[in-house]
Design a protein around this motif. Sequence first.
Motif, PDB file in Angstrom:
ATOM      1  N   ASP A 231       0.817  -1.207   0.000  1.00 39.78           N
ATOM      2  CA  ASP A 231       0.000   0.000   0.000  1.00 39.78           C
ATOM      3  C   ASP A 231       0.855   1.263   0.000  1.00 39.78           C
ATOM      4  OD1 ASP A 231      -1.902  -1.933   0.214  1.00 39.78           O
ATOM      5  OD2 ASP A 231      -3.026  -0.971   1.825  1.00 39.78           O
ATOM      6  N   ALA A 232       1.952   1.239   0.743  1.00 38.02           N
ATOM      7  CA  ALA A 232       2.835   2.403   0.755  1.00 38.02           C
ATOM      8  C   ALA A 232       3.397   2.661  -0.646  1.00 38.02           C
ATOM      9  CB  ALA A 232       3.967   2.197   1.754  1.00 38.02           C
ATOM     10  N   ALA A 233       3.812   1.591  -1.314  1.00 36.18           N
ATOM     11  CA  ALA A 233       4.358   1.749  -2.657  1.00 36.18           C
ATOM     12  C   ALA A 233       3.301   2.246  -3.633  1.00 36.18           C
ATOM     13  CB  ALA A 233       4.941   0.418  -3.134  1.00 36.18           C
ATOM     14  N   GLU A 234       2.091   1.707  -3.531  1.00 32.40           N
ATOM     15  CA  GLU A 234       1.010   2.140  -4.416  1.00 32.40           C
ATOM     16  C   GLU A 234       0.705   3.618  -4.222  1.00 32.40           C
ATOM     17  OE1 GLU A 234      -0.861   0.857  -6.800  1.00 32.40           O
ATOM     18  OE2 GLU A 234       0.023  -1.137  -6.847  1.00 32.40           O
ATOM     19  N   LEU A 235       0.679   4.051  -2.980  1.00 32.81           N
ATOM     20  CA  LEU A 235       0.335   5.445  -2.710  1.00 32.81           C
ATOM     21  C   LEU A 235       1.451   6.397  -3.120  1.00 32.81           C
ATOM     22  CD1 LEU A 235      -1.541   5.065   0.692  1.00 32.81           C
ATOM     23  CD2 LEU A 235      -2.508   5.668  -1.538  1.00 32.81           C
ATOM     24  N   LEU A 236       2.691   5.970  -2.975  1.00 30.66           N
ATOM     25  CA  LEU A 236       3.778   6.839  -3.418  1.00 30.66           C
ATOM     26  C   LEU A 236       3.767   6.946  -4.946  1.00 30.66           C
ATOM     27  CD1 LEU A 236       6.145   8.621  -2.771  1.00 30.66           C
ATOM     28  CD2 LEU A 236       7.625   6.588  -2.749  1.00 30.66           C
ATOM     29  N   ALA A 237       3.561   5.827  -5.625  1.00 28.78           N
ATOM     30  CA  ALA A 237       3.482   5.863  -7.090  1.00 28.78           C
ATOM     31  C   ALA A 237       2.325   6.752  -7.542  1.00 28.78           C
ATOM     32  CB  ALA A 237       3.321   4.448  -7.632  1.00 28.78           C
TER      33      ALA A 237
END
Length: 290
Positions: A31-37
């Motif tokens: 989720d962190a990666a998705e939100l940063l992207a």
Amino acid sequence: MTSDPRRPRREVLAQAVVRLRDGGVQSPEHDAAELLAHTLGITRGALPLVDEVAADDHDRFLALIARRAAREPLQHLTGAAGFRHVELQVGPGVFVPRPETELLAGWAIDQAREIADLAGRAPVVVDLCTGSGAIARAVADEVPAAEVHAVELDEAALVWAGRNLAGTGVDLRAGSMDDAFDDLAGTVDVVVCNPPYIPLEAWESVAPEARDHDPHLALFSGDDGLDAIRVLQRRARLLLRPGGVVGAEHADVQGESAPGVFLDAGGWSDVRDHRDLADRPRFLTARLAR
């Protein structure tokens, strides 16, 4: 001399993962990666190419992380949900499609393709309780020859379905599954449905992302969670042509009780249950007797 306002991507992600994990999010790294992207306007696969995150992007990212840590659905924050080969628009007021439902959609697609190939005609598919339009959209996308119909009762969800089904040729209607499509009685090849199936007594066990953000009309279905499946059984019997098939998702504890609704009603053959990729009971299928 002023300090550089940019922050290393690895550090930004690591701190976000801790925040999400502390908030009880089940997939903090993803989720962190998705939100940063999403914040940076790139794909998640492109994140390794980013060395540093600018201050304004970092501020916007932290705001999203705070909302996710408060258990707002990831898809509400990004505004999109992938489903099989399509991307759906989602947000407040509509049930976010789950990966498990892709299996039910895949079954409906296979049934429709078989009819198109063997019978040499357009298969007629009805999606009851369409919600975001996920299953109807997937069928229309993967079986272009199919005649697809969908219905949704909730007004807010209907708006999202309209967005996702625009330009697909799907016949989307407002209404309840218990009296939908009288004009198609006896002509439908495949009825598919992801109905509400959570017992009212299971309220506290539902994940906050669903309990606090998904429409309750899409979640709860009577004391035993089977009220909607009982309605589905009656409606599918009216809509299907002899030999037509119905498929419906259910809770993992309903692997016997949900198919039992069709077995107890009589007039159905090939009643069986199907498991998901985690080997949990996930959806039932049945064929109307010829």
